[in-house]
Scaffold this active site. Sequence first.
Site: not given
Length: 239
Positions: A9, A60, A87, A181
């Site tokens: 991202h 995100r 993430e 991520h």
Amino acid sequence: MPKLALIRHGQSQWNLENRFTGWVDVNLTEEGEKQASKSGELLKASGIQFSQAFTSFQTRAIRTLWLTLTSMGACYLPEKKSWRLNERHYGALTGLDKAETAQKHGDEQVRIWRRSYDIAPPPLSKDDEFHPSHDARYANVPANELPDTESLKTTLERVIPYWNSDIVPALKDGNVLIAAHGNSLRAIVKHLYGLNEDEIMQVEIPTGNPLLIDLDDNLKPISAKYLDEARANPLPSIK
């Protein structure tokens, strides 16, 4: 032979503020939006047609995917979201300033928490506002599968089952794009390249720069390149 595009991202607000983010749902900055749109421009210029897109449950990454697809003129692509592509969870470090945490605990301890393969930070209390059990998007995730903290090792252990169950079948049908991520993508890279614990710790995926991997029919990497060469980090060696 299928192609796989991995996109970390774009810059988030907590990236900008140098805070441990993990599973907290932080949005992109204006720069992050530009990076995501640039990712789409680079993928469009490659001329590659994709058949499926994947992303995490975090804004995100989702917005990075949407901005990328918009720039590609490919908003029609089917997309799937999974918490397994989230993430790494940073436990009790979540929300803390990285520099202040290093001052408090020492550079070496923070380096171990951030960079060791199998040592996780202290767990986040289930009463903490940032604990995922308080977030509606995880209501259907079994409570015993929601992490209080994670290392890269345990991140890989939740990512790879999803890779096998959902992403591998998609790659057998066409080219795949994943917007996720740094650590969930590193887990995929470790799996694909067969990297050992020391080797994966040297891999750092830059934000908003598509990593395009050519795979053979057995989904083993043949070649790889970052599309924005000016922002490319060293790639792992193909074994």
